[in-house]
Scaffold this motif. Structure first.
Motif, mmCIF file in Angstrom:
data_model
loop_
_atom_site.group_PDB
_atom_site.id
_atom_site.type_symbol
_atom_site.label_atom_id
_atom_site.label_comp_id
_atom_site.label_asym_id
_atom_site.label_seq_id
_atom_site.Cartn_x
_atom_site.Cartn_y
_atom_site.Cartn_z
ATOM 1 N N ASN A 56 0.817 -1.224 0.000
ATOM 2 C CA ASN A 56 0.000 0.000 0.000
ATOM 3 C C ASN A 56 0.848 1.271 0.000
ATOM 4 O OD1 ASN A 56 -2.497 -1.402 0.079
ATOM 5 N ND2 ASN A 56 -2.311 -1.627 2.311
ATOM 6 N N PHE A 57 2.097 1.137 -0.424
ATOM 7 C CA PHE A 57 2.953 2.304 -0.581
ATOM 8 C C PHE A 57 3.816 2.076 -1.813
ATOM 9 C CE2 PHE A 57 6.471 5.200 0.023
ATOM 10 C CZ PHE A 57 5.887 6.319 0.599
ATOM 11 N N THR A 58 3.312 2.533 -2.960
ATOM 12 C CA THR A 58 4.031 2.322 -4.209
ATOM 13 C C THR A 58 5.252 3.219 -4.276
ATOM 14 O OG1 THR A 58 1.936 1.811 -5.307
ATOM 15 C CG2 THR A 58 3.809 2.340 -6.723
ATOM 16 N N LEU A 59 6.396 2.624 -4.687
ATOM 17 C CA LEU A 59 7.633 3.406 -4.799
ATOM 18 C C LEU A 59 7.643 4.139 -6.133
ATOM 19 C CD1 LEU A 59 10.258 0.897 -3.338
ATOM 20 C CD2 LEU A 59 9.035 2.752 -2.190
ATOM 21 N N ASP A 78 7.002 -4.544 8.749
ATOM 22 C CA ASP A 78 5.550 -4.572 8.850
ATOM 23 C C ASP A 78 4.983 -3.507 9.772
ATOM 24 O OD1 ASP A 78 6.498 -5.620 11.139
ATOM 25 O OD2 ASP A 78 5.257 -7.440 11.137
ATOM 26 N N ASN A 79 5.811 -2.756 10.478
ATOM 27 C CA ASN A 79 5.295 -1.696 11.339
ATOM 28 C C ASN A 79 5.790 -0.308 10.944
ATOM 29 O OD1 ASN A 79 7.933 -1.918 12.031
ATOM 30 N ND2 ASN A 79 7.627 -2.225 14.239
ATOM 31 N N THR A 80 6.210 -0.163 9.691
ATOM 32 C CA THR A 80 6.727 1.121 9.212
ATOM 33 C C THR A 80 5.570 2.039 8.811
ATOM 34 O OG1 THR A 80 8.706 0.031 8.353
ATOM 35 C CG2 THR A 80 8.211 2.250 7.526
ATOM 36 N N PRO A 81 5.460 3.254 9.362
ATOM 37 C CA PRO A 81 4.371 4.182 8.971
ATOM 38 C C PRO A 81 4.577 4.676 7.548
ATOM 39 C CG PRO A 81 5.926 5.281 10.430
ATOM 40 C CD PRO A 81 6.344 3.834 10.390
ATOM 41 N N ASN A 82 3.488 5.092 6.896
ATOM 42 C CA ASN A 82 3.616 5.545 5.506
ATOM 43 C C ASN A 82 3.238 7.024 5.330
ATOM 44 O OD1 ASN A 82 0.883 5.480 5.810
ATOM 45 N ND2 ASN A 82 0.510 3.868 4.298
ATOM 46 N N ASP A 83 3.140 7.771 6.439
ATOM 47 C CA ASP A 83 2.884 9.206 6.293
ATOM 48 C C ASP A 83 4.202 9.945 6.085
ATOM 49 O OD1 ASP A 83 3.109 8.348 9.183
ATOM 50 O OD2 ASP A 83 3.465 10.510 9.367
ATOM 51 N N CYS A 84 4.122 11.069 5.399
ATOM 52 C CA CYS A 84 5.329 11.789 4.980
ATOM 53 C C CYS A 84 6.203 12.199 6.160
ATOM 54 C CB CYS A 84 4.942 13.044 4.189
ATOM 55 S SG CYS A 84 3.911 12.734 2.741
ATOM 56 N N THR A 89 11.456 15.672 7.578
ATOM 57 C CA THR A 89 11.346 16.764 8.543
ATOM 58 C C THR A 89 10.472 17.875 7.969
ATOM 59 O OG1 THR A 89 13.573 16.294 9.383
ATOM 60 C CG2 THR A 89 12.646 18.474 9.870
ATOM 61 N N ASP A 90 9.531 18.324 8.756
ATOM 62 C CA ASP A 90 8.622 19.396 8.302
ATOM 63 C C ASP A 90 9.330 20.740 8.468
ATOM 64 O OD1 ASP A 90 6.599 21.059 7.601
ATOM 65 O OD2 ASP A 90 5.307 20.617 9.324
ATOM 66 N N VAL A 91 9.978 21.182 7.385
ATOM 67 C CA VAL A 91 10.706 22.455 7.446
ATOM 68 C C VAL A 91 9.752 23.635 7.549
ATOM 69 C CG1 VAL A 91 12.691 21.547 6.177
ATOM 70 C CG2 VAL A 91 10.773 22.587 4.916
ATOM 71 N N HIS A 92 8.468 23.386 7.277
ATOM 72 C CA HIS A 92 7.474 24.476 7.363
ATOM 73 C C HIS A 92 6.880 24.591 8.757
ATOM 74 C CE1 HIS A 92 7.877 24.532 3.081
ATOM 75 N NE2 HIS A 92 7.272 23.371 2.895
ATOM 76 N N GLN A 94 4.604 22.928 10.433
ATOM 77 C CA GLN A 94 3.148 22.808 10.505
ATOM 78 C C GLN A 94 2.405 24.081 10.050
ATOM 79 O OE1 GLN A 94 1.202 19.898 11.823
ATOM 80 N NE2 GLN A 94 3.150 19.100 11.073
ATOM 81 N N SER A 95 3.119 25.013 9.422
ATOM 82 C CA SER A 95 2.455 26.258 8.995
ATOM 83 C C SER A 95 1.558 26.040 7.786
ATOM 84 C CB SER A 95 3.500 27.336 8.668
ATOM 85 O OG SER A 95 4.357 26.907 7.614
ATOM 86 N N VAL A 96 1.771 24.933 7.058
ATOM 87 C CA VAL A 96 0.924 24.637 5.901
ATOM 88 C C VAL A 96 0.254 23.276 6.029
ATOM 89 C CG1 VAL A 96 2.149 26.126 4.277
ATOM 90 C CG2 VAL A 96 2.944 23.778 4.645
ATOM 91 N N GLY A 97 0.185 22.747 7.231
ATOM 92 C CA GLY A 97 -0.423 21.437 7.425
ATOM 93 C C GLY A 97 0.597 20.325 7.336
ATOM 94 N N ASN A 98 0.133 19.093 7.448
ATOM 95 C CA ASN A 98 1.062 17.951 7.454
ATOM 96 C C ASN A 98 0.877 17.042 6.244
ATOM 97 O OD1 ASN A 98 -1.367 16.795 8.028
ATOM 98 N ND2 ASN A 98 -0.812 16.058 10.080
ATOM 99 N N ASP A 99 0.146 17.499 5.249
ATOM 100 C CA ASP A 99 -0.072 16.684 4.049
ATOM 101 C C ASP A 99 0.844 17.197 2.944
ATOM 102 O OD1 ASP A 99 -0.968 15.018 2.120
ATOM 103 O OD2 ASP A 99 -2.967 15.906 1.935
ATOM 104 N N CYS A 100 2.043 16.602 2.870
ATOM 105 C CA CYS A 100 3.052 17.087 1.921
ATOM 106 C C CYS A 100 2.572 17.044 0.480
ATOM 107 C CB CYS A 100 4.334 16.268 2.040
ATOM 108 S SG CYS A 100 5.046 16.268 3.707
ATOM 109 N N VAL A 101 1.729 16.054 0.148
ATOM 110 C CA VAL A 101 1.344 15.871 -1.252
ATOM 111 C C VAL A 101 0.422 16.979 -1.756
ATOM 112 C CG1 VAL A 101 1.634 13.369 -1.136
ATOM 113 C CG2 VAL A 101 -0.588 14.384 -0.602
ATOM 114 N N ARG A 102 -0.050 17.850 -0.893
ATOM 115 C CA ARG A 102 -0.841 18.991 -1.369
ATOM 116 C C ARG A 102 0.011 19.892 -2.252
ATOM 117 N NH1 ARG A 102 -2.251 22.553 2.644
ATOM 118 N NH2 ARG A 102 -3.608 23.576 1.127
ATOM 119 N N CYS A 103 1.313 19.922 -1.957
ATOM 120 C CA CYS A 103 2.202 20.817 -2.709
ATOM 121 C C CYS A 103 3.322 20.060 -3.433
ATOM 122 C CB CYS A 103 2.831 21.853 -1.776
ATOM 123 S SG CYS A 103 1.648 22.831 -0.829
#
Length: 409
Positions: A56-59, A78-84, A89-92, A94-103
């Motif tokens: 469920n995490f295509t390379l 088997d216990n590796t998270p798949n969120d960005c 590291t969130d260089v922003h 959290q000023s623009v949220g935590n969903d990197c794929v928006r940008c």
């Protein structure tokens, strides 16, 4: 003979022990050769046959060439998270949220869809906003921290609003919604992009000098009524004299915004100016210069025409002074349509239809159409024979009309 089963059991226990020593944990149950080769445990990412899409995490993009340990630091997959944010590291901050794929995409960290992102947030980057650097609006501790701003103009332009003196926005009580007056597609604050839809600046009103109409110290209390700006024009007008004529001071009733007050189109629906009445000289009808008490009866203007008419003589014939009963507004009084059948005696219908050729056949005195004759056509002998049994029969035209008002027997 009993040693053989013991050896088999020993081998099985040895294999089980080796399997339990896998650094990937018990959850990964695949053939080692999908990732490793006989030369060693080093993984050749180009030749590996493991299908990562089954996790469920295509390379994709840069993830294809990333060392497995960069994400799977413990090698237990088997216990590796798949969120960005688990890997990046969130260089922003959290000023623009935590969903990197928006940008961002998995290809690189460069952002190519900033306008689309802004439009989805309800603030399209159009006009002057298109070329503004991000940090001019999103001011943070660093150039990568995009402090959220509201979508209202005043969020960024309060300083511009307060500092403006021509006109003074604060003193004039102007709205802090810049788009009420300024176009968001413009590239500056010039009056060329000023939106004046609440009072369209067309024709003679299309001027660039605001002070021509406004007290530039207070733009909020100007009236949209014409006379507010044009009272001097109203009072000074002599052709016609608007004041003595009692004209409305709502200029728009007669004038457009065309320069020079011309052409003027008077709303004369109360007395339609058609055909012969369609004249440009108001004084032809409003002779005394007073436009408020001019009568609408025909004879008020056309009494002389009535008195001098000889063909036929209207006065002698006692014709009505309501010209509209016979005439339209066509020039020259023609054609005239006289309702002889309805008002007097049927000559276009009934027994008398096509029995005459000229008005003088019945009206023998052209100077007095109230005089008529029946006995010119209806001779005495024939008429007497037809009235042998009629009491009080008199051979007179007036008696004919009295007994035969519609011309029937």
């Amino acid at each position: 003979m009993y040693r053989l089963p013991f050896i088999i059991v020993l081998i099985c226990l040895s294999c089980t022990s080796l399997w339990a020593q896998s650094p990937h944990g018990n959850g990964l149950k695949i053939d080692c050769s999908q990732c490793h080769n006989p030369d060693g445990w080093t993984v050749n990412y180009q030749s590996t046959t493991f299908d990562h899409s089954t996790t469920n995490f295509t390379l994709e993009g840069a993830h294809k060439n990333t060392d497995c340990k960069s994400c799977h630091s413990t090698l237990v997959f088997d216990n590796t998270p798949n969120d960005c944010l688990s890997c990046h590291t969130d260089v922003h901050e959290q000023s623009v949220g935590n969903d990197c794929v928006r940008c961002h995409t998995s290809q690189n960290w460069l952002v190519f869809n900033v306008p689309e992102i802004h439009e989805s947030n309800g603030f399209p980057l159009i006009g002057a906003h298109f070329s503004v650097n991000c940090i001019e609006c999103h001011q943070g501790e660093s150039g990568l921290i995009f402090t959220p701003r509201g979508n209202e103009c005043i969020e960024c332009h309060q300083t511009d609003y307060i500092a403006t003196t021509s006109p003074n926005h604060t003193a004039s009580g102007f709205s802090t919604d810049c788009t009420e007056c300024h176009s968001p597609t413009g590239t500056g604050w010039s009056s060329d992009g000023f939106i004046h839809d609440f009072f369209p600046l067309t024709g003679g009103h299309h001027i660039q000098d605001c002070s021509r109409c406004h007290d530039v110290t207070n733009f909020s209390d100007i009236s949209p009524d014409c006379v507010f700006c044009h009272e001097d024009d109203y009072v000074a007008t002599t052709n016609p004299n608007h004041t003595s004529a009692g004209f409305s001071n709502d200029c728009a009733q007669c004038h457009s915004t065309g320069p020079g007050w011309t052409p003027a189109t008077v709303n004369h629906d109360f007395f339609p100016l058609t055909s012969g009445h369609n004249i440009n000289d108001c004084m032809a009808c409003h002779t005394d210069g007073n436009f408020s008490d001019t009568p609408t009866e025909c004879v008020a203007c056309h009494l002389d025409d009535y008195n001098t008419s000889t063909n036929p003589n209207h006065q002698a014939a006692n014709f009505p002074t309501d010209c509209a009963s016979c005439h339209t507004t066509n020039p020259g009084w023609t054609p005239a349509t006289f309702d002889h059948d309805g008002q007097y005696f049927p000559i276009y219908s009934g027994r008398h239809d096509n029995e005459w050729s000229s008005c003088t056949d019945c009206h023998t005195n052209p100077n007095d159409y109230s005089v008529y004759t029946c006995i010119t056509c209806h001779t005495q002998g024939n008429t007497a024979d037809q009235h042998e049994d009629v009491n009080d029969y008199v051979y007179q035209s007036s008696a004919c009309l009295q007994c035969h008002p519609d011309g029937s027997d």
